[in-house]
Design an enzyme around this catalytic site. Structure first.
Site, PDB file in Angstrom:
ATOM      1  CG  ASN A 380      -1.698   1.220   1.346  1.00  0.00           C
ATOM      2  OD1 ASN A 380      -2.822   1.490   0.648  1.00  0.00           O
ATOM      3  ND2 ASN A 380      -1.351   2.276   2.312  1.00  0.00           N
ATOM      4  CD  GLU A 381      -1.138   5.835   0.348  1.00  0.00           C
ATOM      5  OE1 GLU A 381      -0.534   6.209   1.230  1.00  0.00           O
ATOM      6  OE2 GLU A 381      -2.245   6.504  -0.009  1.00  0.00           O
ATOM      7  CG  ASN A 436      -4.570   4.311  -2.022  1.00  0.00           C
ATOM      8  OD1 ASN A 436      -5.362   3.205  -2.364  1.00  0.00           O
ATOM      9  ND2 ASN A 436      -3.661   4.030  -1.028  1.00  0.00           N
ATOM     10  CE1 TYR A 442      -5.505  14.893   3.259  1.00  0.00           C
ATOM     11  CE2 TYR A 442      -5.338  12.581   2.289  1.00  0.00           C
ATOM     12  CZ  TYR A 442      -5.536  13.330   3.384  1.00  0.00           C
ATOM     13  OH  TYR A 442      -6.071  12.854   4.613  1.00  0.00           O
ATOM     14  CD1 TRP A 515      -8.765   6.522   4.535  1.00  0.00           C
ATOM     15  CD2 TRP A 515      -8.356   4.071   3.951  1.00  0.00           C
ATOM     16  NE1 TRP A 515      -7.726   5.971   5.195  1.00  0.00           N
ATOM     17  CE2 TRP A 515      -7.547   4.575   5.092  1.00  0.00           C
ATOM     18  CE3 TRP A 515      -8.402   2.783   3.735  1.00  0.00           C
ATOM     19  CZ2 TRP A 515      -6.881   3.788   5.936  1.00  0.00           C
ATOM     20  CZ3 TRP A 515      -7.681   2.013   4.190  1.00  0.00           C
ATOM     21  CH2 TRP A 515      -7.060   2.415   5.235  1.00  0.00           C
ATOM     22  CE  LYS A 536      -8.648  11.151   4.215  1.00  0.00           C
ATOM     23  NZ  LYS A 536      -7.612  11.302   5.338  1.00  0.00           N
TER      24      LYS A 536
END
Length: 750
Positions: A380-381, A436, A442, A515, A536
């Site tokens: 992830n990321e 994502n 953002y 998310w 969130k």
């Protein structure tokens, strides 16, 4: 015969290493806390902000009487979760070391046992460079936060030492109307004469059985006219009973539930279950709760899944680690399609490769039999510091190959951070990908999400693409004119309305995961007016309040008739006419104000918008078919400041920021500043001051120098970017420095 006993009671817990003598016993029991497992030491400090929760080694101690083990030939301790590393000592001798905080491991303590035994477990969630996770936007709760069990087995038994697995793998392959079922069993300590008896049941009805030498370890069956596991529509499960026998004597046994299903993930049609399109629209889930962190009881897991079921989700991404076995069992029963992943997240660590491999092996081996799991998540990321690191790429290839070698029935995937270039080599490694994206929160705006997916799909038409994270934060702040970054419930609802319309109408998007389903703790955060939390969630951290956005998804996904008036916590309003939004999965909604109809509306997107006169107190009633909901609004002369976000501590509030007309301030977007020569100079100086303009080791550019990252940052206001730096791997900026920067920007004309 084998046994399994929960061993959760009467543990002594301490953070004080000086109380532990020779890894054997606690010297001063009075100085320790008596605890019942599950337990974490970060239930409070891991949720209050400041990124100062205790990360280090703590000790758990307990006595074991050999008499508790009966006549078992072998004795094991089973730990279902010890975060994140653990050393297990028996009578002062090291029995086992385990790295990885979210998976089961077992320790054979037989040879170390005396009549009375000191069991000591040193659990460590401290900082290191080899055990994942180390950098991520959630709290790494330390502790023995899942069950500990005492196991007794005969010398010959189902293998307990192979990566914490059950010792039995069931692989059903659907062929036409039938299912071929391959069973592989793993044993240790066999004498050579043992047999294993297999029975497959449909409920209480035996539909197949066989007996074979245990040394062979395999059996094959055919289920004629197999009843398929079909997601939420029909999550049917068969049961396999496997019994290890020595003559007529039963030595050990396993009971495994499994489901027969087949699927594909098509780059145009999306997810296809048992030959029919089955859109995967759902949520991600973090497991923690107020005060208890990850130390959950079964009823907590059950409540979470019931709430996710209520919203209508067909899929859950279980982020960012292996979850409790009880939860996977419930998902099998309820029909959720799962994405299961390891915590290989945010920061690639060259010394962590072996840990990614061992955690992936544990994830697959321990969860292989769950029909609800369809994809294994590699990471992830992980490209927060760049996607071109050869070691990172090799690590992903190893994991991808490992998944395919160990499990030929499922696909691989990964969650890619938004600013990663779509043509990166590592993007092409797994079978499917998801991104994502937080356009509209953002940086950027909500309208960018669907077109970005179209762009990727056009560039890589043969690679299934999904959205693994998207969302925005909402607390109990309110606004009739919601704006990006105001943390209001109204903006979150607007954001999700827009994302639903863009994502759910693109069939090629193989899965979407909001998310997050629930707010969760991230102790490094200082956002939205409540530190230590990520807000969130479609629901609050305590699972008590469904935010309006919860009902936006329920309107699209659930078949349960309902109607919901949004803005119930936004009572006081200043405008003469106010907008009231209603969500429903019914075709028509009528809204009444003090008993007077404001008209009926139909909507093909399940969202209904009414203009409501605002005078005095207005009682609102929405009707849709047989469903009804009520709310109220009150006319006030001045805006109720209780509805406006107020941040505390070393955080800058909106009303402290000066913004002269025609000049910049920290409320302006980075992109606008970078388009101004003097503003660009200020931005580059700012990035250098917070560490974004420096070279990384090995010649890699820092993430802030990547072109994609600069484009991503363009949509941030300066204030939001600086407040988020702590959770993006950089350094934040205190209130005084932000005021000084704002004063400097006030001198730059637009």
């Amino acid at each position: 015969m084998s046994f399994k006993l929960k061993w959760n009671d009467s543990w002594l817990f301490t953070k004080k290493g000086e109380l532990v003598e020779e890894n054997r016993r606690v010297l001063d029991a009075e100085g320790c806390e008596q605890v019942t497992l599950p337990h974490t030491w970060n239930g409070k400090d891991g949720q209050d902000g400041g990124n100062d929760y205790y990360r280090g080694t703590c000790w758990y101690a307990k006595k074991l009487q050999k008499a508790e083990c009966g006549d078992a030939e072998l004795v094991y301790l089973e730990f279902e979760g010890a975060n994140s590393s653990a050393d297990v000592y028996v009578n002062g001798k090291l029995a086992a070391h385990h790295d990885g905080g979210y998976s089961t491991f077992r320790v054979n303590v037989t040879e170390l046992l005396e009549e009375e035994n000191d069991i000591l477990v040193a659990v460590d969630n401290g900082v290191n460079d080899r055990v994942y996770p180390q950098m991520a936007d959630f709290t790494f709760y330390g502790g023995l936060y899942r069950d500990v069990n005492l196991l007794g087995v005969s010398k010959a038994h189902f293998d307990l030492d192979y990566y914490g697995g059950p010792g039995v793998e069931v692989t059903p392959i659907v062929k036409g109307a039938d299912a071929e079922v391959n069973v592989v069993s793993y044993f240790t300590g066999l004498g050579g004469n043992e047999t294993v008896k297999y029975v497959i049941k449909d409920g209480d009805t035996v539909i197949a059985e066989a007996q074979a030498p245990a040394a062979e370890g395999k059996a094959d069956f055919v289920i004629a006219d197999a009843h398929l596991w079909n997601g939420r529509k029909d999550p049917f499960l068969y049961t396999l009973e496997a019994v290890l026998l020595d003559g007529e004597k039963e030595l050990d046994a396993r009971t495994v539930r499994f489901g027969c299903r087949f699927f594909e993930i098509d780059p145009e049609r999306g997810f296809i279950l048992n030959g029919k399109d089955y859109p995967l629209r759902g949520v991600s889930r973090h497991q923690d709760r107020p005060d208890i962190g990850n130390a959950l009881l079964p009823e907590h897991h059950k409540e979470d899944l019931e709430l996710i079921y209520e919203v209508g989700a067909t899929t859950i991404r279980l982020a960012h680690y292996q979850h409790n076995q009880y939860l996977y069992d419930l998902c099998d029963e309820m029909g959720f399609v799962l994405w299961a992943e390891i915590p290989y997240i945010s920061k690639h660590m060259p010394n962590g490769r072996e840990n990614t491999i061992s955690q992936m092996k544990e994830l697959i081996i321990q969860n292989y039999n769950h029909p609800s799991i369809f994809v294994w998540g590699l990471s992830n990321e992980i490209t927060m510091n760049g996607a071109d690191d050869p070691d990172l790429i090799e690590n992903h290839r190893i994991l991808n190959d490992l998944c395919h070698e160990m499990d030929k029935t499922r696909k691989t995937t990964m969650a890619i951070v938004s600013m990663c270039p779509m043509d990166s080599e590592y993007v092409q490694i797994p079978d499917t990908v998801s991104w994502n994206h937080y356009f509209g929160w953002y940086g950027g705006d909500t309208s960018m999400n669907g077109p970005w997916m179209d762009k990727f799909h056009a560039a890589y038409p043969n690679l299934p693409v999904g959205m693994s994270e998207y969302g925005c934060e909402a607390l109990n702040w309110h606004n009739s004119n919601p704006e990006q970054g105001d943390y209001s419930e109204e903006y979150q609802a607007y954001y999700h309305e827009e994302l639903i319309k863009q994502l759910f109408t693109r069939p090629y998007v193989w899965a979407t995961h909001v998310w997050n389903m629930f707010d969760f703790a991230a102790d490094a955060r200082a956002e939205g007016g409540e530190d230590g939390m990520n807000h969130k969630g479609l629901m609050t951290f305590d699972r008590k309040y469904r935010k309006d956005s919860f009902y936006a998804y329920k309107a699209w996904l659930s078949d349960e008739p309902f109607v919901h008036i949004c803005g119930k916590r936004y009572v006081d309003r200043v405008e003469e006419v106010t907008k009231v939004t209603v969500y429903s999965n019914q075709p028509e909604v009528e809204l009444f104000a003090n008993g007077v109809s404001l008209g009926k509306q139909t909507s093909d997107v399940h969202f209904f918008y009414f203009e409501v006169p605002n005078a005095g107190t207005t009682e609102l009633t929405a009707k849709a078919g047989d469903c009804e909901d009520s709310s109220r609004i009150v006319k006030v002369a001045e805006f109720n400041n209780d509805y406006r976000m107020k941040e505390t501590g070393d955080v800058l509030n909106w009303f402290e920021i000066t913004a002269p007309e025609g000049y910049f301030s920290i409320n302006d977007k980075m992109g606008d500043l970078m388009a101004n020569p003097q503003g660009l100079k200020t931005v580059m100086g700012l990035l250098k001051s917070i560490g974004g303009g420096e070279k990384k080791e090995g010649g890699q550019e820092g993430m802030m120098n990547q072109e994609a990252m600069m484009q991503f940052m363009a949509g941030f206001t300066v204030k939001r970017l600086l407040s988020m730096m702590g959770t993006m791997g950089g350094e934040g900026m205190g209130k005084q420095k932000m005021l000084e920067l704002n004063e400097a920007l006030n001198q730059i004309a637009k």
